[in-house]
Design a protein around this motif. Sequence first.
Motif, PDB file in Angstrom:
ATOM      1  N   ASP A 151       0.820  -1.213   0.000  1.00 14.65           N
ATOM      2  CA  ASP A 151       0.000   0.000   0.000  1.00 14.65           C
ATOM      3  C   ASP A 151       0.856   1.267   0.000  1.00 14.65           C
ATOM      4  OD1 ASP A 151       0.863   0.082   2.732  1.00 14.65           O
ATOM      5  OD2 ASP A 151      -0.920   1.223   3.266  1.00 14.65           O
ATOM      6  N   GLU A 152       2.177   1.112   0.132  1.00 15.00           N
ATOM      7  CA  GLU A 152       3.034   2.287   0.259  1.00 15.00           C
ATOM      8  C   GLU A 152       3.145   3.087  -1.012  1.00 15.00           C
ATOM      9  OE1 GLU A 152       7.020   2.094   2.324  1.00 15.00           O
ATOM     10  OE2 GLU A 152       6.460  -0.011   2.245  1.00 15.00           O
ATOM     11  N   GLU A 153       3.200   2.378  -2.143  1.00 12.57           N
ATOM     12  CA  GLU A 153       3.625   3.040  -3.357  1.00 12.57           C
ATOM     13  C   GLU A 153       3.199   2.156  -4.505  1.00 12.57           C
ATOM     14  OE1 GLU A 153       5.802   4.912  -6.372  1.00 12.57           O
ATOM     15  OE2 GLU A 153       5.963   2.785  -5.913  1.00 12.57           O
ATOM     16  N   LYS A 154       2.900   2.746  -5.678  1.00 15.43           N
ATOM     17  CA  LYS A 154       2.266   1.928  -6.720  1.00 15.43           C
ATOM     18  C   LYS A 154       3.188   0.905  -7.361  1.00 15.43           C
ATOM     19  CE  LYS A 154       2.552   5.942  -9.632  1.00 15.43           C
ATOM     20  NZ  LYS A 154       1.807   7.020 -10.246  1.00 15.43           N
ATOM     21  N   ALA A 155       4.508   1.140  -7.392  1.00 15.83           N
ATOM     22  CA  ALA A 155       5.395   0.096  -7.916  1.00 15.83           C
ATOM     23  C   ALA A 155       5.449  -1.068  -6.927  1.00 15.83           C
ATOM     24  CB  ALA A 155       6.795   0.640  -8.179  1.00 15.83           C
ATOM     25  N   PRO A 198       7.324 -10.015   4.087  1.00 20.79           N
ATOM     26  CA  PRO A 198       6.256 -10.608   4.904  1.00 20.79           C
ATOM     27  C   PRO A 198       5.099  -9.650   5.178  1.00 20.79           C
ATOM     28  CG  PRO A 198       8.415 -10.848   5.961  1.00 20.79           C
ATOM     29  CD  PRO A 198       8.581  -9.883   4.847  1.00 20.79           C
ATOM     30  N   LEU A 199       5.338  -8.340   5.066  1.00 19.79           N
ATOM     31  CA  LEU A 199       4.279  -7.363   5.388  1.00 19.79           C
ATOM     32  C   LEU A 199       3.520  -6.899   4.149  1.00 19.79           C
ATOM     33  CD1 LEU A 199       6.225  -5.033   7.898  1.00 19.79           C
ATOM     34  CD2 LEU A 199       4.823  -7.038   8.413  1.00 19.79           C
ATOM     35  N   SER A 200       3.691  -7.592   3.032  1.00 25.83           N
ATOM     36  CA  SER A 200       3.085  -7.148   1.772  1.00 25.83           C
ATOM     37  C   SER A 200       1.628  -6.711   1.911  1.00 25.83           C
ATOM     38  CB  SER A 200       3.157  -8.268   0.729  1.00 25.83           C
ATOM     39  OG  SER A 200       4.488  -8.472   0.324  1.00 25.83           O
ATOM     40  N   ASN A 201       0.837  -7.498   2.639  1.00 27.10           N
ATOM     41  CA  ASN A 201      -0.600  -7.226   2.688  1.00 27.10           C
ATOM     42  C   ASN A 201      -1.027  -6.292   3.826  1.00 27.10           C
ATOM     43  OD1 ASN A 201      -1.620  -8.506   0.425  1.00 27.10           O
ATOM     44  ND2 ASN A 201      -1.758 -10.500   1.431  1.00 27.10           N
ATOM     45  N   TRP A 202      -0.063  -5.746   4.540  1.00 24.97           N
ATOM     46  CA  TRP A 202      -0.409  -4.847   5.660  1.00 24.97           C
ATOM     47  C   TRP A 202      -0.531  -3.419   5.136  1.00 24.97           C
ATOM     48  CZ3 TRP A 202       0.417  -6.287  11.189  1.00 24.97           C
ATOM     49  CH2 TRP A 202       0.693  -7.644  11.360  1.00 24.97           C
ATOM     50  N   THR A 203      -1.443  -2.651   5.726  1.00 24.13           N
ATOM     51  CA  THR A 203      -1.512  -1.222   5.422  1.00 24.13           C
ATOM     52  C   THR A 203      -0.906  -0.451   6.598  1.00 24.13           C
ATOM     53  OG1 THR A 203      -3.659  -0.904   6.472  1.00 24.13           O
ATOM     54  CG2 THR A 203      -3.672  -1.551   4.154  1.00 24.13           C
ATOM     55  N   GLU A 204      -0.705   0.845   6.385  1.00 23.23           N
ATOM     56  CA  GLU A 204      -0.139   1.669   7.453  1.00 23.23           C
ATOM     57  C   GLU A 204      -0.996   1.575   8.719  1.00 23.23           C
ATOM     58  OE1 GLU A 204      -0.159   5.920   6.826  1.00 23.23           O
ATOM     59  OE2 GLU A 204       1.344   6.263   8.371  1.00 23.23           O
ATOM     60  N   LEU A 205      -2.318   1.589   8.509  1.00 29.33           N
ATOM     61  CA  LEU A 205      -3.227   1.521   9.656  1.00 29.33           C
ATOM     62  C   LEU A 205      -3.117   0.172  10.371  1.00 29.33           C
ATOM     63  CD1 LEU A 205      -5.355   3.105  11.211  1.00 29.33           C
ATOM     64  CD2 LEU A 205      -7.084   2.269   9.606  1.00 29.33           C
TER      65      LEU A 205
ATOM     66  N   TYR B  84      -5.755  -1.962  -1.207  1.00 27.05           N
ATOM     67  CA  TYR B  84      -6.325  -2.203   0.107  1.00 27.05           C
ATOM     68  C   TYR B  84      -7.318  -1.112   0.431  1.00 27.05           C
ATOM     69  CZ  TYR B  84      -2.357  -5.194  -0.019  1.00 27.05           C
ATOM     70  OH  TYR B  84      -1.476  -6.167  -0.416  1.00 27.05           O
ATOM     71  N   PHE B  85      -8.490  -1.475   0.879  1.00 29.07           N
ATOM     72  CA  PHE B  85      -9.381  -0.468   1.421  1.00 29.07           C
ATOM     73  C   PHE B  85     -10.262  -1.122   2.475  1.00 29.07           C
ATOM     74  CE2 PHE B  85     -13.442  -1.309  -0.797  1.00 29.07           C
ATOM     75  CZ  PHE B  85     -13.018  -2.103  -1.848  1.00 29.07           C
ATOM     76  N   ALA B  86     -10.967  -0.284   3.196  1.00 32.50           N
ATOM     77  CA  ALA B  86     -11.716  -0.808   4.326  1.00 32.50           C
ATOM     78  C   ALA B  86     -12.995  -0.038   4.514  1.00 32.50           C
ATOM     79  CB  ALA B  86     -10.871  -0.707   5.595  1.00 32.50           C
ATOM     80  N   THR B  87     -14.010  -0.722   4.993  1.00 30.02           N
ATOM     81  CA  THR B  87     -15.207  -0.078   5.521  1.00 30.02           C
ATOM     82  C   THR B  87     -15.266  -0.529   6.982  1.00 30.02           C
ATOM     83  OG1 THR B  87     -16.613  -1.905   4.870  1.00 30.02           O
ATOM     84  CG2 THR B  87     -16.337  -0.141   3.257  1.00 30.02           C
ATOM     85  N   PRO B  88     -16.143   0.034   7.782  1.00 32.59           N
ATOM     86  CA  PRO B  88     -16.058  -0.298   9.212  1.00 32.59           C
ATOM     87  C   PRO B  88     -16.140  -1.792   9.526  1.00 32.59           C
ATOM     88  CG  PRO B  88     -17.378   1.652   8.930  1.00 32.59           C
ATOM     89  CD  PRO B  88     -17.082   1.143   7.543  1.00 32.59           C
TER      90      PRO B  88
END
Lengths: 314, 422
Positions: A151-155, A198-205, B84-88
Motif C-alpha cells: 500500500d506504500e507506493e504503486k510500484a 512478509p508485510l506485503s498485505n499490511w496497510t499503514e493503519l 487495500y481499502f476498508a469499511t467499518p
Amino acid sequence: MGYQPWTMDETDMSYSYKLSYLKQLEAESIYIMREAVAQFEKPVLLFSGGKDSIVMAHLARKAFWPAKLPFPMLHVDTGHNFPETIEFRDYLVNKIGARLVVRTVQDSIDQGLAVEEKGPNPSRNGLQTVTLLSAIEEFKFDVAFGGARRDEEKARAKERFFSHRDEFSQWDPKNQRPELWHLYNGRKNPGEHFRVFPLSNWTELDIWQYISEEELELPSIYFSHQREIVNRQGVLLAKSEFITLLKGEQYEEKTIRFRTVGDMSCTGAVESPASNLDDIIAEVAAARVTERAARADDQRSEAAMEDRKKQGYF
Amino acid sequence: MEIKEQKREADLLRFITCGSVDDGKSTLIGRLLYDTKTIFEDQLQNIERTSQQRGEEYVNLALLTDGLRAEREQGITIDVAYRYFATPNRKFIMADTPGHIQYTRNMVTGASTANLAIVLVDARKGVIEQTCRHTFITSLLKIDHVILCVNKMDLVGFSEEVFNKIKTDFETFISRLDIADVSYIPVSALQGDNIVNRSESMPWYEGPTLLYTLENVHLGSDLNFVDARFPVQYVSRPQTTEYHDFRGYAGRVEGGVFKPGDEVMILPSGFTSTINSIETFDGPLAEAFPPMSVTITLADEIDISRGDMIVKPNNQPQASQDVELMICWMNEKPLVKGRKYIIRHTTREAKCLVKEIRYKMNINTLHKIEDDLSIGLNDIARIAIRTTVPLFYDEYRRNSATGSLILVDEFTNETLAAGIIL
C-alpha cells in the motif's frame, strides 16, 4: 470419506473459528518467514529502526519462538540517521538477543563503490542500494526480509512476497514469477537472491493497530514532540548537521512527529499533537495524504520508486 | 463515507477484478478507492497533474493502479496490483488482474487467493471471449462469488434492455459452470453510478450497489474446518538451555481443528502419536484451526521433517504418486509430455513426470480438445502426472490448500503452471 457440502452446523462452526483480520495478517506473515527460512540457507532481516521493520522483527520472534531469530539483522547505515532511531535499534537488538550487522554508506563511498550526490544537501537514499548489495555479497545472504508494504507506493503494489533478484540484484517487474495460493517458489541459481516481504498485505493503519494490540515499543520520534524544523517546499525537515539552510529559509519550532523513519536529510515531519498510539491511530485513519508524501526521495519523479527498486533498492 | 473507526473484529474479503483491456477496470477500481476515501490527496494530485499533461478531459483514475512505467506509457495493466481499502465492518484486499490476453497467468495468480471475482464487461460489447475466459478461470479456481459488472452504461443511454441482454447471455454461459453465487450490477465507473452511490440515471435497477454487495457477501465456508491437515513447514529445535529438549513442528493449519490430546498420524511414516501442546509466542493454545500458524509438539519422539503432514488417523488425505490435474500453463515454453518437472505441493517438493495430456479446454465453448494436445502459454488442460514420492492431497474443491500445486522448471526455476488436483 466422500465430499459433502457444508451443512448449517459447519457454517456456524466456521464463525466460532474466526480469526480477526490482524491475526490473519500475522499468521500469513509468520508463514512467509518460516517458508523463507526453510527454503534458503542464509537469510537476513533488513532493519531500519522504523515501525515496519520493528513489526517485522516482532513477527520473526513469533515465527521462530522458542528459538531465537535464526538470522542476523542488517542495518544499512547512511550516517544521516535520527539519533533516536540508532539508540532504539541498539536497545531492541539487545532486548531480543538478536545479532546485528551494520554496514555504512560512508564505507561504500570511501571504497569508491559509490559517489556522494552533488548539491548542498546530498541524499544518501539511492546510495543505500550499493551498500546493501555489497553486504549481501560479503555475507553471501541468499534471502533478505524487507518491510515494504504494497500500500506504500504503486510500484510496490506489484511486488511478490517472494521476489526474485538476478545476479545483478535487479528486479524485473515485467517478468515476475506467478505466485499462486501460498506456494512460494524460492528456487534460484547460484549468485541470485530473493527479497521476501512478509508485510506485503499490511496497510499503514494495520501496522499501527498491531503495534497497539501487541504493545510494541517504538523510537520516540514517532510521537509528538517539539523540534526545530525548516519548511522546504512543503517538506518539514528537522534541524541537523545534514541540512544547510537555503536563502530565505529559517528554522522554526513546531509540534511535530514523523510518520516514517528515514534519513534526517529527506524525511519530512507532520505537525501533530498525537503523543500516544490511540491518537496516532485516529490520525492515520483520518489522514488524507500517504506517509510517503513527506519523503523527498519519492517526489523526484513518477517512477522514482520503480527505478530504485529495479536497481536493487529495498 | 468516512472510515474513522475500523472495528478490530472486522473480517477480510479478498477479491479480484477482471475484464478485458478497455472495459474500464482501472477506472472502476479508482472509483471504488476514490469513493471510499481510500485515495490520498497527494496521490490524487499526482494523477491530476499527469492527466493534465496528457490533455485528458477528466482525472484519469486508471493512473492510480498502473504502477509500472510501461503500463502508464501503453495505458494497459501488465501485472497484478494489490490494493487495500476498508469499511467499518470489512477489510478488502483487491487484486487487479490484467485482462490483456498475454498476461492471463496473472489472473490465475490473483484468483488463487480470492473469495470473490468482479467480472467486468463493456455494455457496448457485451459478453466476449475474454469474459468467458475469466469466468471459466473463476469457476476452475472455485471462487464461489461472482459479480458481473456491466460498465459504461452511460455510453448505452443507461438502457435496461442492453443490461438484460448481457445478463441473459452471461447466464447462458455460466449454466455450464459451477459458480455458487452470481450478482449483476449495471455501473458507470467513470461517473460513479452504482459503485458506492446509487445511480440516479438507472431507476429501473433496484439491486444493491457494488460496494454494498462487497460488504455483505457471506463468507463462511471458505476454509475447511473438518479434515485436519497440518503440513510441517519447519522443525523447531532451539537447543538453548531453557528449551534444551524442545522439538516442535511449525506450520500452518490447512484444515480441521487440532487440540492437545488429539491422536494424530504422521505421513508418510504412518506413525501415530498424541499432541502434547500447541505452542505460540503468546502462550499455548487450547485449539488451532485454519489459517493459524502454530508449533505443535508431540508426546513421542518421531523422525519428522519438512514436507511431512500431521493428520488424524480416522480422516486421512489421499496418498498417491499418480495424480490427475487441471493445469493452467503460464510460460512461453510449451509443456513437454514425458518431461520431468519439479512440483511444489503444500510444504513438499518433489519431481514429477508428465505421463498423459488428456485434453485441452476450449474455454470459449467449454469443449474438450483432444486432437491438438500442444499446451502453451495460457492454455488450460487436464494432465496425468507421476510423482517421485507420494503426495498427500485432497480434491481441490474440498481443500484448496492441500488440493493445489505448482510446476517449476528444474533448469530455469521459473514457475510454469498452476495445478488443481481433481
